[in-house]
Design an enzyme around this catalytic site. Structure first.
Site, PDB file in Angstrom:
ATOM      1  N   ASP B  11     125.315  52.738  95.458  1.00 28.47           N
ATOM      2  CA  ASP B  11     124.795  53.794  96.332  1.00 28.47           C
ATOM      3  C   ASP B  11     125.616  53.727  97.606  1.00 28.47           C
ATOM      4  O   ASP B  11     125.619  52.697  98.287  1.00 28.47           O
ATOM      5  CB  ASP B  11     123.314  53.552  96.654  1.00 28.47           C
ATOM      6  CG  ASP B  11     122.441  53.748  95.421  1.00 28.47           C
ATOM      7  OD1 ASP B  11     122.738  54.644  94.615  1.00 28.47           O
ATOM      8  OD2 ASP B  11     121.475  52.981  95.253  1.00 28.47           O
ATOM      9  N   ASP B 130     116.134  62.568  87.782  1.00 21.02           N
ATOM     10  CA  ASP B 130     115.238  61.587  88.401  1.00 21.02           C
ATOM     11  C   ASP B 130     113.817  61.975  87.997  1.00 21.02           C
ATOM     12  O   ASP B 130     113.363  63.069  88.335  1.00 21.02           O
ATOM     13  CB  ASP B 130     115.360  61.610  89.928  1.00 21.02           C
ATOM     14  CG  ASP B 130     116.726  61.114  90.410  1.00 21.02           C
ATOM     15  OD1 ASP B 130     117.440  60.458  89.615  1.00 21.02           O
ATOM     16  OD2 ASP B 130     117.073  61.373  91.579  1.00 21.02           O
TER      17      ASP B 130
END
Lengths: 198, 251
Positions: B11, B130
């Protein structure tokens, strides 16, 4: 040693560019074929019909280079367009330097085939295969070559066996992506550099 | 048969690797180029960069990081986060990404999937989903897990396949960063309805979790971030473990 990557105008050329540079090639990228290179690279981006039609504009020049013994490396789709005929994006003619066609993997497997598979040596006599037998290389494709002549030196298997590495005179083709195949990919590119230096 | 892939995810925020829990509480974990090369050496099959920068400046930094990483990496690199247009896709691919991962924009503008897939090939287009469990269903959330789209995640997976996605990156929001294991049920449901590869993500904490997501859910790849950054699991050890249990991986 000087390599020229042909830019068809789509996709990532940076990986193959970096891969060849790491091996010590002096690498250029161009929209069209040019004189003065030891190796011309047809990269593995785009679709068969689009790339074949792009390259057809330069067919005479490319063919001249081939006849004069300049080495060609075709990666994935770049290898596929060396064949006579392909079906991706509608039926279209390739460069026709190698007999045979390119078509979808016609077995019940997930497509695109994405991931690492083993190389198997199926024919002796091409020094580019050195040190690669039984090692993993990276694939991203839905289409494979169905050669009409005996040019396959290594195969891999995904549902069916298909050509992974082909050699014919000064034409080299890989269905896998050497530039994304870690150490094994580097080994192949080193073999290629050594073969060119001969 | 193709080996199961282990994917290390970074990330990236403003050019640095960070990690949080349930998408929150971010901590600095290092330089993306350094971490990506370390993971390649340790045997990772792929690297994923997810840009979580909120600013334009941060995004420019990412492009730089992608280029720097791609020039040292010789395994595939996927980049996601904030991709809205065909131009964004094109720019990332030109800077060394092998694939792009599209999430929010895929839901808001389905055309983007089909157009990008036609232009760059399905293999370059990953759709990230997601999902969060609500009662008996998994619902698709976008905007970094903050926006409830109301879409059924399993149905959405089928639809993105039809639109031309080449791969699905499936993250369980409930499990993300918890180290309690992947959402095996969710993963299995999605794997069973699509014929493109599925990457399981969110919740890896132990080697056993990887074994379960491959054997039970039949995922094609498993992604993790925190446990690799913190050295809880070494990729090479993980692959040896999987191989011993009959899961074919590249070693």
């Amino acid at each position: 040693m000087k390599a020229l990557i042909i830019n068809y105008g789509v996709g990532n050329l940076f990986s193959i560019y970096s891969g060849l540079r790491r091996i010590g090639f002096d690498v250029s990228i161009s929209n069209e074929p040019k004189e003065g290179f030891d190796l011309i690279v047809l990269p593995g981006v785009g679709s068969f019909s689009a790339v074949a039609s792009y390259l057809s504009k330069y067919y005479n020049q490319l063919n001249e280079f081939r006849k004069n013994g300049i080495a060609f490396l075709g990666v994935c789709l770049g290898m596929q367009v060396m064949f006579e005929y392909g079906t991706e994006g509608g039926p279209s003619r390739g460069l026709g330097w190698i007999k045979g066609k390119v078509d979808k993997i016609h077995v019940d497997v997930k497509l695109p085939h994405i991931g690492w598979d083993k190389l198997y040596l199926v024919k002796e006599g091409c020094e580019l295969t050195e040190g690669l037998n039984n090692d993993y290389v990276y694939y991203v494709h839905s289409y494979i070559a169905y050669p009409g002549e005996d040019v396959t030196y290594m195969k891999s298997k995904y549902g069916i066996e298909y050509p992974a590495l082909i050699c014919k005179d000064n034409l080299i083709g890989t269905q896998f992506h050497p530039e994304k195949s870690g150490d094994v990919g580097k080994r192949f590119l080193e073999n290629l550099a050594r073969w060119l230096r001969r | 048969m193709t080996t199961k892939r282990i994917i290390a995810c970074l990330d990236v925020k403003d050019g640095r690797v960070v990690k949080g829990v349930n998408f929150l509480n971010l901590k600095d974990k290092g330089d993306p180029v350094e971490l990506a090369s370390r993971y390649e050496e340790e045997g990772a099959d792929e690297i994923v960069f997810l840009d979580i920068s909120a600013t334009i400046e941060g995004r420019k930094t990412l492009l730089e990081a992608v280029k720097n990483t791609a020039s040292v990496l010789s395994i595939p690199l996927t980049v996601g986060g904030g991709i809205r247009t065909l131009d964004d896709v094109s720019r990332l691919l030109a800077n060394g990404a092998d694939k792009v991962s599209i999430n929010t924009a895929a839901v808001e503008n389905k055309q983007l999937i089909s157009i990008a897939s036609r232009e760059f090939g399905a293999q370059a287009i990953v759709v990230a989903i997601d999902a969060k469990r609500i009662n008996d269903k998994w619902i698709v959330f976008t905007k970094s897990g903050t926006y409830n789209t109301g879409l059924d995640a399993v149905k959405w997976a089928s639809e993105v396949e039809r639109l031309g996605a080449g791969e699905i990156l499936l993250t369980s929001i409930d499990r993300d960063g918890t180290r309690d294991g992947y959402d095996y049920e969710l993963t299995k449901k999605v794997v069973d309805v699509v014929k493109i590869p599925v990457i399981a993500s969110g919740g890896a904490g132990k080697m056993e979790h990887f074994y379960q997501v491959f054997s039970y859910s039949n995922a094609d790849a498993a992604l993790a971030a925190g446990i690799f950054h913190d050295g809880v699991i070494r990729i090479r050890e993980l692959k040896k473990y999987l191989l011993q249990r009959g899961i074919e991986v590249r070693l």
